[in-house]
Design an enzyme around this catalytic site. Structure first.
Site, PDB file in Angstrom:
ATOM      1  N   LYS A 127      36.003  37.504  46.669  1.00  0.00           N
ATOM      2  CA  LYS A 127      34.816  37.860  45.874  1.00  0.00           C
ATOM      3  C   LYS A 127      33.545  37.799  46.727  1.00  0.00           C
ATOM      4  CE  LYS A 127      37.720  38.108  42.604  1.00  0.00           C
ATOM      5  NZ  LYS A 127      38.021  38.325  41.242  1.00  0.00           N
TER       6      LYS A 127
HETATM    7  C1  LIG Z   1      39.022  37.897  40.272  1.00  0.00           C
HETATM    8  C2  LIG Z   1      38.813  38.258  38.855  1.00  0.00           C
HETATM    9  C3  LIG Z   1      39.118  37.375  37.804  1.00  0.00           C
HETATM   10  C4  LIG Z   1      39.883  36.107  38.004  1.00  0.00           C
HETATM   11  O1  LIG Z   1      39.345  35.201  38.870  1.00  0.00           O
HETATM   12  P1  LIG Z   1      40.315  34.138  39.597  1.00  0.00           P
HETATM   13  O2  LIG Z   1      39.334  33.201  40.208  1.00  0.00           O
HETATM   14  O3  LIG Z   1      41.121  34.891  40.592  1.00  0.00           O
HETATM   15  O4  LIG Z   1      41.132  33.496  38.547  1.00  0.00           O
HETATM   16  C5  LIG Z   1      38.804  37.759  36.521  1.00  0.00           C
HETATM   17  N1  LIG Z   1      38.229  38.937  36.260  1.00  0.00           N
HETATM   18  C6  LIG Z   1      37.950  39.824  37.231  1.00  0.00           C
HETATM   19  C7  LIG Z   1      37.297  41.118  36.868  1.00  0.00           C
HETATM   20  C8  LIG Z   1      38.242  39.517  38.563  1.00  0.00           C
HETATM   21  O5  LIG Z   1      37.963  40.411  39.512  1.00  0.00           O
END
Ligand SMILES: *Cc1c(COP(=O)(O)O)cnc(C)c1O
Length: 431
Positions: A199
């Site tokens: 991210k």
């Molecule tokens: C990455 C992501 C999540 C989940 O996050 P994690 O930390 O991997 O559990 C939820 N929604 C979206 C749109 C994402 O890109």
């Protein structure tokens, strides 16, 4: 016109530039983690600890009322629903195009996810389709700011207010994005972020953050992340569960890493905005290519770059969009541009939802009697976008990616200069 790499020509992007360099780990991050090793490792302790420092830094940096750190973004979404009392018999409206976690979170609370189609330009949930899918069971809406682009929060919050239902923003892909000057995550009832390593603001593993302007809701989220307990500064832990809770705590090392990354975020973000907008301006000149755009009065933070390809604009009427897409993927990848698909199917086509693989015998769906989603049916815009688009992920997030993106643009221009070859291959793939 130079020879395509797929047919023996020289690739535009040299091999040594193809490593993924995200996240970018610097000495500040290493020091922060080492320092945290000598301090409090978890958030269940009173007083100053790296988790509380991250919560305060995140809230201050973006301007959120309250911030609660949790173990990951999926847990953040589930906890937000739990804190709002969403449970069995409820429906939660989510977009048909997202990461799977957005669709799973309601199921974790024994609520039924109801999928809505998306907008063909922003790729975000379509407010008209939200409206069509609201029932007397709708207990929440989860818009996703997909790929870093703010969803249409004016319309979504208006619909929610009219029906008296909360909005939980899935801002996992969009920290720093703004909508009419307001930070996403802080516009609805609550917002959820992910700090997963891919991210825009990562941790060194897994992490998530919840934000809200509502102090009581924040307190409910804090209880939910720690066994239902109330942990307060200056008060001994009493080991009483004041409600259902989970163990969704964040650890101190991951918090310290993200606090160090957050201190460099504005600088990274400025560089990314420059690099990506320069890149997209070049690509926007190529016929048949739709580049991602920021809606007026919003800031897109370009988490993922999604490009749509239009066969008709290539003079390829009747050629299946998948055939053009796979041809372009092959030719661009040979040049060293790692084009990939993000989401192979709409969320409602996922086996877990089609076959209702929840709890016990088909729960939670059997509680509401909701009709099953059927693979391949409905969600025409989501299907069209998945069929005719490809993405670039992670490579452009590094603030030093400007030179790499220039080469990517050279590669796109080279492939487009060979449009006769593209046409021949796409026609063959389509038949
Ligand atoms: C990455 C992501 C999540 C989940 O996050 P994690 O930390 O991997 O559990 C939820 N929604 C979206 C749109 C994402 O890109």
């Amino acid at each position: 016109m130079s020879k395509l790499a797929a047919f023996g020509g020289t690739a535009v992007v040299p091999r040594e530039m193809r490593r993924v360099e995200w996240p970018r780990v610097e000495d500040d991050d290493r020091k922060a983690v080492m320092d945290a090793l000598d301090g409090a490792l978890v958030s269940d302790t009173d007083g100053v600890n790296p988790v509380a420092v991250l919560e305060n830094s995140w809230a201050d940096h973006f301007g959120f009322g309250h911030c609660v750190a949790v173990s990951n973004g999926t847990a953040a979404l589930s906890l937000a629903l739990a804190a709002l009392g969403v449970g069995p018999g409820d429906e939660v409206i989510v977009p048909a195009l997202s990461f799977i976690a957005t669709g799973l979170a309601p199921v974790h609370q024994m609520a039924v996810p109801v999928f809505a189609d998306i907008d063909p330009v922003t790729f975000n949930i379509d407010p008209d389709d939200i409206e069509r899918r609201i029932t007397d069971k709708t207990a929440a809406i989860i818009p996703v700011h997909l790929h870093g682009a703010p969803a249409d929060m004016d319309r979504i919050t208006a619909i929610a207010a009219r029906h008296g239902i909360p909005v939980i923003e899935d801002a996992a892909q969009a920290p720093g994005a703004t909508h009419r000057g307001r930070p996403v995550g802080g516009i609805g009832t609550a917002g959820a972020f992910s700090l997963q390593v891919s991210k825009n603001i990562p941790t060194c593993g897994e992490g998530g953050l919840l934000v809200t302007g509502d102090a009581e809701l924040a307190a409910a989220m804090r209880r939910g992340r720690q066994f239902g307990e109330v942990i307060e500064s200056g008060r001994d832990r009493d080991y009483i569960s004041y409600g259902l809770g989970w163990n969704h705590k964040m650890n101190g090392l991951q918090a310290a890493f993200t606090t160090a990354q957050l201190a460099r975020f504005d600088e990274y973000e400025r560089a990314r905005q420059h690099n990506v907008t320069t890149f997209l301006a070049r690509l926007a000149k190529l016929p048949g290519l739709q580049v991602p755009t920021a809606l007026p009065d919003t800031t897109h933070v370009w988490h993922i770059l999604r490009f749509r390809f239009d066969p008709a604009a290539f003079g390829l009427d009747g050629v299946r969009p998948e055939a053009l897409r796979s041809t372009l993927r092959r030719l661009l990848r040979a040049e060293g541009v790692p084009m990939s698909q993000y989401q192979l199917m709409p969320l409602p086509d996922q086996k877990v939802f089609v076959d209702r693989l929840g709890f016990g015998s088909g729960y939670p769906w059997s509680v509401t009697g909701a009709p099953a989603t059927v693979a391949g049916e409905g969600y025409p815009v989501t299907r069209a976008v998945i069929a005719d688009s490809l993405t670039i992920q992670k490579r452009h997030l590094n603030p030093g990616a400007g030179e790499l993106l220039d080469l990517y643009a050279d590669a796109f221009e080279k492939v487009w200069a060979n449009s006769d070859m593209v046409a021949t291959l796409a026609k063959a793939a389509s038949s």
